[in-house]
Write a protein that holds these residues in place. Structure first.
Motif, PDB file in Angstrom:
ATOM      1  N   THR A  39      -5.674 -64.714 -10.025  1.00  0.00           N
ATOM      2  CA  THR A  39      -5.179 -63.354  -9.818  1.00  0.00           C
ATOM      3  C   THR A  39      -3.720 -63.385  -9.385  1.00  0.00           C
ATOM      4  OG1 THR A  39      -7.384 -62.636  -9.151  1.00  0.00           O
ATOM      5  CG2 THR A  39      -5.539 -61.206  -8.571  1.00  0.00           C
ATOM      6  N   GLY A  40      -2.853 -62.815 -10.189  1.00  0.00           N
ATOM      7  CA  GLY A  40      -1.445 -62.726  -9.836  1.00  0.00           C
ATOM      8  C   GLY A  40      -0.686 -64.014  -9.902  1.00  0.00           C
ATOM      9  N   ILE A  41      -1.219 -65.039 -10.572  1.00  0.00           N
ATOM     10  CA  ILE A  41      -0.516 -66.313 -10.678  1.00  0.00           C
ATOM     11  C   ILE A  41      -0.926 -66.999 -11.972  1.00  0.00           C
ATOM     12  CG2 ILE A  41      -2.214 -67.740  -9.448  1.00  0.00           C
ATOM     13  CD1 ILE A  41       0.262 -69.059  -8.052  1.00  0.00           C
ATOM     14  N   ALA A  42       0.041 -67.650 -12.629  1.00  0.00           N
ATOM     15  CA  ALA A  42      -0.237 -68.355 -13.872  1.00  0.00           C
ATOM     16  C   ALA A  42       0.623 -69.604 -13.941  1.00  0.00           C
ATOM     17  CB  ALA A  42       0.031 -67.459 -15.074  1.00  0.00           C
ATOM     18  N   PHE A  43       0.031 -70.687 -14.410  1.00  0.00           N
ATOM     19  CA  PHE A  43       0.708 -71.964 -14.578  1.00  0.00           C
ATOM     20  C   PHE A  43       0.839 -72.204 -16.078  1.00  0.00           C
ATOM     21  CE2 PHE A  43      -1.581 -71.946 -10.603  1.00  0.00           C
ATOM     22  CZ  PHE A  43      -0.693 -72.489  -9.695  1.00  0.00           C
ATOM     23  N   LEU A  44       2.073 -72.272 -16.567  1.00  0.00           N
ATOM     24  CA  LEU A  44       2.343 -72.282 -17.994  1.00  0.00           C
ATOM     25  C   LEU A  44       2.909 -73.636 -18.416  1.00  0.00           C
ATOM     26  CD1 LEU A  44       4.046 -68.776 -18.180  1.00  0.00           C
ATOM     27  CD2 LEU A  44       1.603 -69.325 -18.331  1.00  0.00           C
ATOM     28  N   ALA A  45       2.309 -74.223 -19.436  1.00  0.00           N
ATOM     29  CA  ALA A  45       2.657 -75.567 -19.885  1.00  0.00           C
ATOM     30  C   ALA A  45       3.447 -75.519 -21.185  1.00  0.00           C
ATOM     31  CB  ALA A  45       1.382 -76.397 -20.065  1.00  0.00           C
ATOM     32  N   ALA A  46       4.239 -76.575 -21.409  1.00  0.00           N
ATOM     33  CA  ALA A  46       4.909 -76.787 -22.693  1.00  0.00           C
ATOM     34  C   ALA A  46       4.074 -77.753 -23.514  1.00  0.00           C
ATOM     35  CB  ALA A  46       6.316 -77.344 -22.480  1.00  0.00           C
ATOM     36  N   ALA A  47       3.925 -77.474 -24.798  1.00  0.00           N
ATOM     37  CA  ALA A  47       2.979 -78.202 -25.643  1.00  0.00           C
ATOM     38  C   ALA A  47       3.178 -79.711 -25.597  1.00  0.00           C
ATOM     39  CB  ALA A  47       3.081 -77.702 -27.083  1.00  0.00           C
ATOM     40  N   GLY A  48       4.425 -80.169 -25.576  1.00  0.00           N
ATOM     41  CA  GLY A  48       4.684 -81.600 -25.654  1.00  0.00           C
ATOM     42  C   GLY A  48       4.887 -82.298 -24.330  1.00  0.00           C
ATOM     43  N   SER A  49       4.698 -81.588 -23.224  1.00  0.00           N
ATOM     44  CA  SER A  49       5.016 -82.148 -21.908  1.00  0.00           C
ATOM     45  C   SER A  49       3.780 -82.655 -21.179  1.00  0.00           C
ATOM     46  CB  SER A  49       5.704 -81.091 -21.043  1.00  0.00           C
ATOM     47  OG  SER A  49       5.885 -81.558 -19.714  1.00  0.00           O
ATOM     48  N   PRO A  50       3.866 -83.831 -20.545  1.00  0.00           N
ATOM     49  CA  PRO A  50       2.758 -84.321 -19.728  1.00  0.00           C
ATOM     50  C   PRO A  50       2.630 -83.629 -18.383  1.00  0.00           C
ATOM     51  CG  PRO A  50       4.593 -85.853 -19.596  1.00  0.00           C
ATOM     52  CD  PRO A  50       4.979 -84.813 -20.606  1.00  0.00           C
ATOM     53  N   GLU A  51       3.621 -82.789 -18.031  1.00  0.00           N
ATOM     54  CA  GLU A  51       3.553 -82.057 -16.770  1.00  0.00           C
ATOM     55  C   GLU A  51       2.453 -81.003 -16.832  1.00  0.00           C
ATOM     56  OE1 GLU A  51       5.183 -82.715 -14.006  1.00  0.00           O
ATOM     57  OE2 GLU A  51       6.318 -84.338 -14.967  1.00  0.00           O
ATOM     58  N   GLN A  52       1.736 -80.818 -15.724  1.00  0.00           N
ATOM     59  CA  GLN A  52       0.676 -79.820 -15.679  1.00  0.00           C
ATOM     60  C   GLN A  52       1.184 -78.434 -16.072  1.00  0.00           C
ATOM     61  OE1 GLN A  52      -2.688 -79.930 -14.826  1.00  0.00           O
ATOM     62  NE2 GLN A  52      -2.575 -82.164 -14.994  1.00  0.00           N
ATOM     63  N   TYR A  53       2.394 -78.132 -15.675  1.00  0.00           N
ATOM     64  CA  TYR A  53       3.025 -76.864 -16.044  1.00  0.00           C
ATOM     65  C   TYR A  53       4.525 -77.012 -15.889  1.00  0.00           C
ATOM     66  CZ  TYR A  53       2.727 -76.167 -10.929  1.00  0.00           C
ATOM     67  OH  TYR A  53       2.797 -76.326  -9.564  1.00  0.00           O
ATOM     68  N   VAL A  54       5.267 -76.218 -16.638  1.00  0.00           N
ATOM     69  CA  VAL A  54       6.727 -76.230 -16.542  1.00  0.00           C
ATOM     70  C   VAL A  54       7.256 -74.929 -15.946  1.00  0.00           C
ATOM     71  CG1 VAL A  54       7.030 -77.912 -18.389  1.00  0.00           C
ATOM     72  CG2 VAL A  54       6.995 -75.461 -18.943  1.00  0.00           C
ATOM     73  N   VAL A  55       6.426 -73.882 -15.958  1.00  0.00           N
ATOM     74  CA  VAL A  55       6.764 -72.604 -15.319  1.00  0.00           C
ATOM     75  C   VAL A  55       5.539 -72.124 -14.561  1.00  0.00           C
ATOM     76  CG1 VAL A  55       7.345 -70.168 -15.666  1.00  0.00           C
ATOM     77  CG2 VAL A  55       8.475 -71.913 -17.048  1.00  0.00           C
ATOM     78  N   ARG A  56       5.739 -71.710 -13.333  1.00  0.00           N
ATOM     79  CA  ARG A  56       4.688 -71.005 -12.616  1.00  0.00           C
ATOM     80  C   ARG A  56       5.168 -69.583 -12.373  1.00  0.00           C
ATOM     81  NH1 ARG A  56       3.174 -71.408  -6.344  1.00  0.00           N
ATOM     82  NH2 ARG A  56       4.974 -70.012  -6.362  1.00  0.00           N
ATOM     83  N   LEU A  57       4.341 -68.613 -12.734  1.00  0.00           N
ATOM     84  CA  LEU A  57       4.641 -67.205 -12.485  1.00  0.00           C
ATOM     85  C   LEU A  57       3.780 -66.692 -11.352  1.00  0.00           C
ATOM     86  CD1 LEU A  57       4.792 -65.650 -16.076  1.00  0.00           C
ATOM     87  CD2 LEU A  57       6.703 -66.378 -14.627  1.00  0.00           C
ATOM     88  N   ARG A  58       4.372 -65.852 -10.501  1.00  0.00           N
ATOM     89  CA  ARG A  58       3.633 -65.262  -9.393  1.00  0.00           C
ATOM     90  C   ARG A  58       3.991 -63.789  -9.276  1.00  0.00           C
ATOM     91  NH1 ARG A  58       4.584 -64.251  -3.946  1.00  0.00           N
ATOM     92  NH2 ARG A  58       6.684 -65.153  -4.095  1.00  0.00           N
ATOM     93  N   LYS A  63      11.874 -60.023  -7.510  1.00  0.00           N
ATOM     94  CA  LYS A  63      12.169 -61.139  -8.394  1.00  0.00           C
ATOM     95  C   LYS A  63      12.886 -62.228  -7.603  1.00  0.00           C
ATOM     96  CE  LYS A  63      15.710 -61.073 -11.282  1.00  0.00           C
ATOM     97  NZ  LYS A  63      16.571 -60.729 -12.431  1.00  0.00           N
ATOM     98  N   ARG A  64      12.495 -63.493  -7.813  1.00  0.00           N
ATOM     99  CA  ARG A  64      13.126 -64.583  -7.082  1.00  0.00           C
ATOM    100  C   ARG A  64      12.765 -65.907  -7.729  1.00  0.00           C
ATOM    101  NH1 ARG A  64       9.842 -65.934  -1.566  1.00  0.00           N
ATOM    102  NH2 ARG A  64      10.548 -67.999  -2.133  1.00  0.00           N
ATOM    103  N   ILE A  65      13.506 -66.958  -7.389  1.00  0.00           N
ATOM    104  CA  ILE A  65      13.067 -68.319  -7.665  1.00  0.00           C
ATOM    105  C   ILE A  65      12.142 -68.708  -6.528  1.00  0.00           C
ATOM    106  CG2 ILE A  65      13.724 -70.725  -8.029  1.00  0.00           C
ATOM    107  CD1 ILE A  65      16.546 -69.794  -8.686  1.00  0.00           C
ATOM    108  N   ASP A  66      10.870 -68.972  -6.835  1.00  0.00           N
ATOM    109  CA  ASP A  66       9.974 -69.458  -5.785  1.00  0.00           C
ATOM    110  C   ASP A  66      10.336 -70.885  -5.397  1.00  0.00           C
ATOM    111  OD1 ASP A  66       8.368 -67.371  -4.975  1.00  0.00           O
ATOM    112  OD2 ASP A  66       6.717 -67.848  -6.320  1.00  0.00           O
ATOM    113  N   LEU A  67      10.461 -71.748  -6.381  1.00  0.00           N
ATOM    114  CA  LEU A  67      10.894 -73.117  -6.086  1.00  0.00           C
ATOM    115  C   LEU A  67      11.282 -73.835  -7.358  1.00  0.00           C
ATOM    116  CD1 LEU A  67       8.534 -75.465  -6.857  1.00  0.00           C
ATOM    117  CD2 LEU A  67       7.412 -74.458  -4.900  1.00  0.00           C
TER     118      LEU A  67
END
Length: 312
Positions: A39-58, A63-67
């Protein structure tokens, strides 16, 4: 200069008032995948990246940079860096601990000199990812993050002195002086860049595509979708990478890029480029002219998250 304990850029986390609209933009037009959501948060991945996510939205009121998050090789390196920062008087948001975000891991958070929240972690589980195919115009990875700074000299000094970043190149203007510094933490020409601005804020986040054809296909796809382009397509001199800059629904600048230069760190010497020369901003001469109206778009709104840690 301290030992380089940070290895790479992991992700950038953004808070936005219209969460649904921003998520739909990133997972629709921009081409990221929803890897995890709540709820109110999403972890978004790039297709070719081994990182769990490259953008987190909250979802948030402002509006701000969370981190901005970086990786380290080992838990011991995380502990060492946290201890060094604390002893140097840097404010830790929290001590190293097990992370509760997707992929887990072990990390800590701290405020940089202007109050941005920075995370460094190790041991995050590798995500099952795939090879991006020929002609597929979706992001492969998060390439770099550029921040606006009201004290760019101090910000550059912080990232070099405390985090081990090194200067790759600098952009200057005959009347305005030095205006942008490209900093690397590995062989990529830059993972972070610092722009002189009226206030701390996100300048842009850049996403790498598979190659030139995919980059141009992606640029065209966004144009056909009616996403506002502010600059490009073209090729920078510093970093030798391509660029197409667009605005997301909240006025953040996002970039499609490819072919960012990898440098030989033993022999590289930083350049001082005069960006009043058109070929410095765009070697190809294909982009619209860089002017004050284009530059103002990337000033962005003043970041309201300074010295305020995100809740997750």
């Amino acid at each position: 200069m301290p030992d380089r304990l940070i290895t790479h850029l992991r992700h950038v986390d953004l808070a936005v008032p219209d969460f649904a609209r921003q998520r739909d933009f990133f997972t629709g037009a921009w081409g990221l995948d929803t890897e995890h959501t709540d709820t109110g948060i999403a972890f978004l991945a790039a297709a070719g990246s081994p990182e769990q996510y490259v953008v987190r939205l909250r979802q948030a009121e402002d509006k701000r940079i969370d981190l901005i998050a970086f990786g380290a090789a080992t838990a011991a390196d995380v502990d060492t860096l946290a201890a060094r920062l604390a002893s140097a008087g840097v404010t830790l948001v929290h001590e190293p601990r097990t992370l509760l975000t997707p992929g887990g891991g072990y990390g800590f958070r701290f405020f940089d000199n202007e109050g941005r929240t920075i995370e460094v972690s190790a041991g995050v589980a590798i995500r099952a990812h795939r090879k991006v195919e020929v002609g597929e115009s979706v992001p492969v990875r998060l390439s770099h993050v550029v921040i606006n700074s009201a004290d760019p000299e101090g910000t550059r000094a912080f990232y070099e002195r405390h985090l081990g970043f090194r200067l790759s190149d600098t952009l200057m203007h005959p009347r305005m002086g030095e205006m942008m510094w490209f900093l690397r933490i590995n062989a990529w020409h830059h993972s972070v860049a610092i722009a002189r601005g009226p206030h701390p804020s996100l300048h842009h986040a850049s996403f790498e595509l598979r190659g030139l054809d995919e980059y141009m296909r992606g640029t065209g796809r966004l144009l056909r979708a009616g996403v506002e382009k502010i600059w490009g397509p073209g090729r920078h001199l510093a970093g030798n990478n391509t660029f197409s800059y667009f605005l997301d629904p909240h006025g953040n600048t996002l970039e499609y890029t490819t072919e960012l230069e990898e440098v030989d760190e033993d022999t590289w010497h930083p350049h001082l480029y005069d960006f009043s020369k058109p070929e410095v901003s765009d070697q190809w001469g294909t982009a619209n002219a860089m002017n004050e109206f284009v530059a103002r778009k990337s000033f962005n709104d003043p970041d309201k998250g300074l010295f305020v840690a995100p809740p997750v």
